[in-house]
Design an enzyme around this catalytic site. Structure first.
Site, PDB file in Angstrom:
ATOM      1  CD  GLU A   1      24.378  11.584 -23.907  1.00 41.79           C
ATOM      2  OE1 GLU A   1      24.771  10.723 -23.101  1.00 41.79           O
ATOM      3  OE2 GLU A   1      23.204  11.989 -23.954  1.00 41.79           O
TER       4      GLU A   1
ATOM      5  CG  ASP B   1      21.447  13.642 -19.474  1.00 44.39           C
ATOM      6  OD1 ASP B   1      22.234  13.054 -18.710  1.00 44.39           O
ATOM      7  OD2 ASP B   1      21.042  13.149 -20.552  1.00 44.39           O
TER       8      ASP B   1
ATOM      9  CD  GLU C   1      24.531  13.520 -20.983  1.00 41.30           C
ATOM     10  OE1 GLU C   1      24.821  12.763 -20.028  1.00 41.30           O
ATOM     11  OE2 GLU C   1      23.489  13.423 -21.650  1.00 41.30           O
TER      12      GLU C   1
ATOM     13  CG  HIS D   1      19.251  12.481 -25.293  1.00 38.84           C
ATOM     14  ND1 HIS D   1      18.642  13.210 -24.290  1.00 38.84           N
ATOM     15  CD2 HIS D   1      20.357  11.916 -24.714  1.00 38.84           C
ATOM     16  CE1 HIS D   1      19.326  13.070 -23.170  1.00 38.84           C
ATOM     17  NE2 HIS D   1      20.384  12.304 -23.390  1.00 38.84           N
TER      18      HIS D   1
ATOM     19  CG  ASP E   1      -0.240  -0.134   2.512  1.00 32.65           C
ATOM     20  OD1 ASP E   1       1.008  -0.290   2.484  1.00 32.65           O
ATOM     21  OD2 ASP E   1      -0.895  -0.075   3.565  1.00 32.65           O
TER      22      ASP E   1
ATOM     23  CE1 TYR F   1      30.962   4.942 -21.898  1.00 33.41           C
ATOM     24  CE2 TYR F   1      30.677   5.160 -24.279  1.00 33.41           C
ATOM     25  CZ  TYR F   1      30.433   5.614 -23.005  1.00 33.41           C
ATOM     26  OH  TYR F   1      29.656   6.733 -22.816  1.00 33.41           O
TER      27      TYR F   1
ATOM     28  NE  ARG G   1      27.340   9.117 -20.739  1.00 35.60           N
ATOM     29  CZ  ARG G   1      27.362   7.923 -20.172  1.00 35.60           C
ATOM     30  NH1 ARG G   1      28.033   6.932 -20.740  1.00 35.60           N
ATOM     31  NH2 ARG G   1      26.723   7.679 -19.045  1.00 35.60           N
TER      32      ARG G   1
ATOM     33  CG  ASP H   1      24.694  10.253 -17.335  1.00 40.51           C
ATOM     34  OD1 ASP H   1      23.974  11.234 -17.061  1.00 40.51           O
ATOM     35  OD2 ASP H   1      24.609   9.627 -18.412  1.00 40.51           O
TER      36      ASP H   1
ATOM     37  CG  HIS I   1      26.416   6.399 -26.160  1.00 41.46           C
ATOM     38  ND1 HIS I   1      26.630   7.728 -26.428  1.00 41.46           N
ATOM     39  CD2 HIS I   1      27.337   6.054 -25.227  1.00 41.46           C
ATOM     40  CE1 HIS I   1      27.614   8.171 -25.679  1.00 41.46           C
ATOM     41  NE2 HIS I   1      28.077   7.170 -24.938  1.00 41.46           N
TER      42      HIS I   1
ATOM     43  CG  HIS J   1      16.569   9.534 -23.153  1.00 42.37           C
ATOM     44  ND1 HIS J   1      16.708   8.243 -22.742  1.00 42.37           N
ATOM     45  CD2 HIS J   1      17.784  10.112 -22.942  1.00 42.37           C
ATOM     46  CE1 HIS J   1      17.941   8.040 -22.319  1.00 42.37           C
ATOM     47  NE2 HIS J   1      18.616   9.151 -22.421  1.00 42.37           N
TER      48      HIS J   1
ATOM     49  CG  HIS K   1      21.303   2.823 -19.419  1.00 46.83           C
ATOM     50  ND1 HIS K   1      20.351   2.467 -20.330  1.00 46.83           N
ATOM     51  CD2 HIS K   1      21.750   4.027 -19.838  1.00 46.83           C
ATOM     52  CE1 HIS K   1      20.230   3.401 -21.269  1.00 46.83           C
ATOM     53  NE2 HIS K   1      21.079   4.357 -20.985  1.00 46.83           N
TER      54      HIS K   1
END
Ligand code: GLY
Ligand code: MN
Ligand code: MN
Length: 456
Positions: free
Chosen positions: A381, A268, A405, A351, A37, A385, A403, A257, A347, A358, A240
């Site tokens: 970004e 972002d 970004e 975006h 609940d 890797y 990365r 990130d 990647h 996104h 991710h």
């Protein structure tokens, strides 16, 4: 928060896209059960929020431009008992004041009024498959209209997806939206800087995750706009990665990130930096290559240009750099033709960004990339890797994930980097980290070897 007049303008723009005798129905999000609940923190449906500014569950907006009541909003009724248990409700007066919708009713009356709105309309606009429970009720209303005795009632014969037009509207941000996005960016910048000043070997990824969330909320954001990624060492190669359970090690890089959500709008940001405060030679080589790729992409962010053009510029820099470092072998042209660098830059370049991280809006029409226009906000970004077990890569680079970004607003002359406040040069990062070391006792999470938890 935008004024009611701005929400009115947005609804007006949508209504102008509708066919005559149309009815558009936009449900709000509902609470989502987390366990038994208890619920997840409520997050409004972005399209509903964009059109109304109302941040309550279960409300419904109906637009019928060719009628006497072109805009009708249904909201949860005021209820003293429910409000004592679950929190305040806006009620009709406040909902009208926020949204500027002229007619507002209690949700209790929706099932009686909705069939009347649908009856006689020819075109129905709805986000099909997005609100299964609401849609089941809606379809029942439509069935009932169709089966009315002696065809005394009619249901709309033409059904349209309401999303494409709203999403094209959302692609161009207003002044009010840009101000909110700058605020989300500013809070996120402070959080990233604090993280850089607080990292040292022995700190756990989740401690930095907590520090970021603290800063986001402490400054009035609702929290992270998406699960913060705090990945030390090889964890940075998991795009991710949100487990954030590991200890940060001397000699590794850390990729963060993370971005704040402020009044519904996302930032972002990604930065990658050395856990011990000093880039090694190999780390610096890859880092500066990714940074150069980002700068090359930035130069293509201006009206009339496109995201693929910026991506091509980044790919060219990465390809030349990978050849220079001996990670690729052969000619630039051959590797550009084969897009070989995409083995390591796995990647897209960026975006749209807005109410969703996104964000919505198409990237191409009829196979042609959308041209950038003032008011669009997007991330840039690039990343590289190198899998820990990739024998084709010189050993010193294996297991590294980098990365960088930032969030760019397209302006009439080019772009404005909303997140430029977090250092990016090797020297800038090392200096900020060193300033944190000087102030360690107050700014750094306590090193705590016992605080690793098996499951969180
Ligand atoms: N934080 C998700 C992304 O960068 O796309
Ligand atoms: Mn992003
Ligand atoms: Mn990101």
């Amino acid at each position: 928060m935008p004024q009611a007049a701005e929400y009115q303008k947005r609804r007006q723009a949508f209504m102008q896209s509708m066919n005559s005798q149309g009815v558009a129905i936009f449900p709000a999000a509902s609470e989502v059960i987390r366990s038994r609940d208890t619920h997840f923190p409520f997050r409004q449906d972005s399209d509903f929020f964009y059109l109304t500014g109302i941040n309550e569950p279960d409300a419904v907006l109906v637009l019928m431009p060719d009628t006497e009541t072109p805009e009708v909003l249904f909201v949860l009724p005021r209820d003293a008992h429910a409000e004592v248990w679950h929190g305040r409700r806006l009620g009709c007066d406040k909902a009208q004041e926020i949204s500027g919708v002229s007619h507002c009713y209690s949700l209790d009356t929706l099932d009686v009024q909705l069939p009347d709105f649908l009856n006689g309309s020819e075109h129905l606009y709805f986000a099909f498959d997005q609100f299964p429970k609401f849609e089941a009720d809606l379809r029942e209303h439509l069935r009932n209209l169709r089966s009315a005795p002696k065809r005394t009632k009619t249901a709309p014969a033409h059904w349209h997806d309401s999303r494409p037009h709203v999403h094209q509207q959302r692609l161009i941000k207003s002044e009010a939206e840009i101000a909110l996005m700058q605020q989300a960016a500013d809070i996120s910048v402070t959080a990233h800087k604090r993280a850089m000043q607080s990292v040292q070997p022995g700190v756990f990824e989740y401690q930095i995750d907590a520090l970021l969330s603290h800063e986001f909320m402490h400054q009035g954001g609702s929290g992270p706009a998406y699960g913060s990624i705090v990945g030390g060492g090889e964890n940075a190669c998991i795009l991710h990665y949100t487990a954030n359970t590991d200890v940060l090690k001397d000699g590794d890089l850390l990729l963060i990130d993370a971005g704040c959500e402020y009044q519904g709008y996302a930032a972002d940001i990604t930065r990658t930096f050395p856990v011990n405060g000093k880039f090694s030679r190999a780390q610096r080589a890859i880092y500066e290559l990714v940074l150069a790729a980002q700068e090359a992409a930035f130069a293509l962010i201006k009206p009339g240009s496109s995201l693929p053009k910026a991506q091509d510029a980044a790919v060219k820099v990465l390809t030349e750099g990978l050849l220079h470092l001996g990670i690729l072998k052969g000619s630039v042209q051959q590797h550009l033709d084969e897009q070989s660098c995409r083995r390591f830059f796995i990647h897209g370049l960026g975006h749209w960004l807005g109410l969703d991280v996104h964000d919505v809006g198409t990237y191409q029409t009829d196979g042609i990339p959308i041209k950038l226009q003032p008011g669009m906000v997007l991330t840039i970004e690039p990343g590289l890797y190198f899998a820990p077990d990739d024998d084709s890569v010189p050993e010193q680079y294996r297991g590294m994930g980098i990365r960088i970004e930032d969030d760019l607003l397209v302006t009439k002359d080019g772009y404005c980097n909303l997140t430029a406040g977090v250092p990016k040069s090797v020297e800038g990062i090392e200096a900020l980290m060193a300033s944190g070391h000087r102030d360690r006792a107050t700014t750094r999470p306590q090193r705590n070897e016992d605080s690793q938890r098996a499951s969180r």
